[in-house]
Scaffold this active site. Structure first.
Site, PDB file in Angstrom:
ATOM      1  N   GLY A  31      50.563  35.750  22.159  1.00 33.58           N
ATOM      2  CA  GLY A  31      49.552  34.719  21.960  1.00 33.58           C
ATOM      3  C   GLY A  31      50.077  33.437  21.344  1.00 33.58           C
ATOM      4  O   GLY A  31      49.382  32.422  21.365  1.00 33.58           O
ATOM      5  N   CYS A 240      28.467  39.636  47.553  1.00 31.91           N
ATOM      6  CA  CYS A 240      29.321  38.818  48.424  1.00 31.91           C
ATOM      7  C   CYS A 240      28.716  38.770  49.827  1.00 31.91           C
ATOM      8  O   CYS A 240      28.343  39.799  50.386  1.00 31.91           O
ATOM      9  CB  CYS A 240      30.730  39.392  48.483  1.00 31.91           C
ATOM     10  SG  CYS A 240      31.787  38.574  49.698  1.00 31.91           S
ATOM     11  N   CYS A 243      31.463  40.761  52.206  1.00 33.92           N
ATOM     12  CA  CYS A 243      31.829  42.176  52.044  1.00 33.92           C
ATOM     13  C   CYS A 243      30.826  42.942  51.198  1.00 33.92           C
ATOM     14  O   CYS A 243      31.028  44.118  50.915  1.00 33.92           O
ATOM     15  CB  CYS A 243      33.232  42.301  51.451  1.00 33.92           C
ATOM     16  SG  CYS A 243      33.311  41.957  49.680  1.00 33.92           S
ATOM     17  N   CYS A 265      33.354  36.360  47.783  1.00 30.83           N
ATOM     18  CA  CYS A 265      34.372  36.740  46.810  1.00 30.83           C
ATOM     19  C   CYS A 265      35.369  35.598  46.645  1.00 30.83           C
ATOM     20  O   CYS A 265      35.824  35.012  47.627  1.00 30.83           O
ATOM     21  CB  CYS A 265      35.144  37.971  47.282  1.00 30.83           C
ATOM     22  SG  CYS A 265      34.218  39.492  47.239  1.00 30.83           S
ATOM     23  N   CYS A 271      38.293  40.826  49.157  1.00 28.25           N
ATOM     24  CA  CYS A 271      37.215  40.706  50.149  1.00 28.25           C
ATOM     25  C   CYS A 271      37.680  41.230  51.516  1.00 28.25           C
ATOM     26  O   CYS A 271      36.970  41.996  52.167  1.00 28.25           O
ATOM     27  CB  CYS A 271      36.785  39.245  50.255  1.00 28.25           C
ATOM     28  SG  CYS A 271      35.214  38.993  51.083  1.00 28.25           S
TER      29      CYS A 271
END
Lengths: 285, 190
Positions: A31, A240, A243, A265, A271
């Site tokens: 980080g 979606c 899909c 997507c 997808c």
């Protein structure tokens, strides 16, 4: 088809050593933003020069490389970076998340879960999460050194005061292993939970801002929030259109002059994989 | 003449593979990786040689501790890396056996604002296996184990996080790592 006029993966060896040293320090201090001497790359700042330099420093000839831009393998940025490493490193490329060993990404984490052998490289525009709150680098360094993160909580609180909820939807700040507040790059906050406990190595490169940071596998990453306003990973409330997936992050696309909208997507590989399995959404012709 | 041989024959790909090994070791403390391609003069191990070739150059002051500070090693390091030799207080990398590297207080642990400006210690060991002290922390799913030359020094080092030293352990062609972020508990059977 390697372009032999270039060293393997474009960068010279001394530059790679410098980037590699920064990556190791980044992994040792999860980080924390490690400064590095970012080079001019043959693409403009903002097009992923940080991610490209990190990828160049970690690629081996045996890797299988995937590049996504907002989840898509077929957008300009993804296509050009993929062909850049095909030419200069001769690496194999793929669009399949599961087959890739190194994935460079602009602003998304793939929907398919990542595995232990994989490395995810993020392109980062502004690595400093406190930058819009405090423009001076000398001050933000001190704030990280002293864990002085109150300002970030005030910002989230002001969101709640003004909008009734935390309105930050992307680049949602996280805390790494209880120490450093980190910018997850402008991924949608829907993707934030995927960063925590991820089995893959996650590396972040900011070229213009000259910073590298990292998350080793299985690092604890917590999205900042309040007890009474807990973090919520949100997405458009649709399935979606192609899909029918209800668990993936969706892009809203305007498809004609009358403003007809479809939700699809953002992760094209996910997808296409679902469509290949026979799933059909309501917008498929 | 030994100074001129034993480097990477194809530097770009050899160092790419070696770095992947070192990065995997650093990202997954306790994991043991094998490094190929370097044949440094005795007493350096091939793994330590590969680490030097992969990470050291004119920008990284190097401290050769104890018996690693020989004419042959100096000449090899100078020819292959160009790293300036220096003392423990100012080095970016230090190389030697555990006893020769002590006390660790001599090395730079970075500053509160720049904790990355700290030394990386390459510790040559006779034994390197995934057994011994128990490791937990970033990079480790539940726990990992690694044969460490001690526990107290590493615990003190971790207690200073985010300041501290990072360690690479080399044994023959193998390498493992212990970053400052790893928490250590003593072996259960001791």
């Amino acid at each position: 088809m390697t372009d032999h006029a270039y060293n393997f993966a474009y960068l010279d060896e001394q530059t790679k050593r410098m980037i590699r040293r920064a990556i190791l320090k980044g992994l040792a201090i999860p980080g924390y933003q490690v400064p590095f001497a970012s080079r001019e790359m043959p693409m403009p700042y903002g097009w992923g020069t940080g991610g490209v330099q990190v990828s160049a420093a970690i690629l081996t000839p045996e890797d299988r490389f995937k590049v996504i831009d907002q989840g898509a393998d077929d957008t300009t940025n993804a296509v050009s970076i993929r062909s850049f490493f095909e030419r200069t490193a001769g690496v194999a490329t793929t669009t399949r998340t599961k087959e890739a060993t190194v994935i460079q990404t602009r602003h998304r984490i793939p929907e398919d879960p990542l595995s232990e052998g994989q490395i995810l490289v993020y392109q980062v525009p502004i690595p400093e999460p406190l930058r819009f709150l405090e423009p001076r680098e000398t001050e933000t360094r001190k704030m990280h050194a002293l864990q002085e993160y109150g300002l970030m909580h005030v910002k989230l609180y002001e969101d709640i005061a003004r909008h009734g909820h935390i309105a930050t939807a992307y680049a949602y700040p996280v805390k790494v292993e209880g120490r450093y507040v980190m910018d997850p790059s402008p991924i949608p906050k829907f993707d934030n939970p995927k960063m925590s406990g991820c089995p893959a190595i996650q590396l972040f490169g900011a070229g213009r801002e000259q910073r590298i940071y990292a998350l080793p596998p299985y690092t604890r990453v917590v999205s900042l929030d309040f007890e009474d306003h807990p973090f919520e990973a949100s997405k458009a409330d649709h399935a979606c259109g192609l899909c029918d997936a209800t668990d993936s992050y969706l892009d809203e696309v305007i498809v004609d002059d009358t403003g007809t909208r479809v939700f699809v997507c953002s992760d094209t590989d996910y997808c296409e994989g679902r469509q290949a399995q026979g799933f059909r959404g309501k917008d498929t012709a | 003449m030994t100074a001129l041989i034993g480097g990477f024959t194809t530097p770009a790909t050899h160092s790419a593979h070696a770095f992947r090994g070192v990065m995997t070791a650093m990202a997954r403390p306790g994991t043991i990786e094998t490094l190929h391609g370097a044949m440094p003069p005795a007493p350096l191990s091939p793994a330590a040689g590969a680490v030097l070739l992969t990470l050291c150059d004119a920008d990284t002051p190097l401290y050769l501790a104890g018996d690693t500070d020989t004419t042959d090693v100096r000449a090899w390091v100078a020819f292959h890396t160009g790293a300036p030799l220096t003392g423990p207080e100012t080095c970016a990398f230090a190389l030697g056996r555990w006893d020769a590297l002590l006390p660790l207080s001599r090395f730079s642990i970075g500053t509160a604002e720049y904790p990355d400006r700290s030394a990386t210690l390459i510790v040559e060991t006779d034994r390197l296996e995934a057994a011994g002290a128990t490791l937990t922390g970033p990079g480790i799913c539940t726990t990992a184990a690694l044969s460490l030359p001690g526990t107290g020094d590493f615990r003190d080092n971790h207690a200073r996080f985010p300041l501290g030293l990072d360690f690479l352990f080399t044994c023959g062609g193998r390498v493992a790592a212990l970053p400052r972020s790893t928490s250590i508990s003593a072996p259960k059977d001791c």
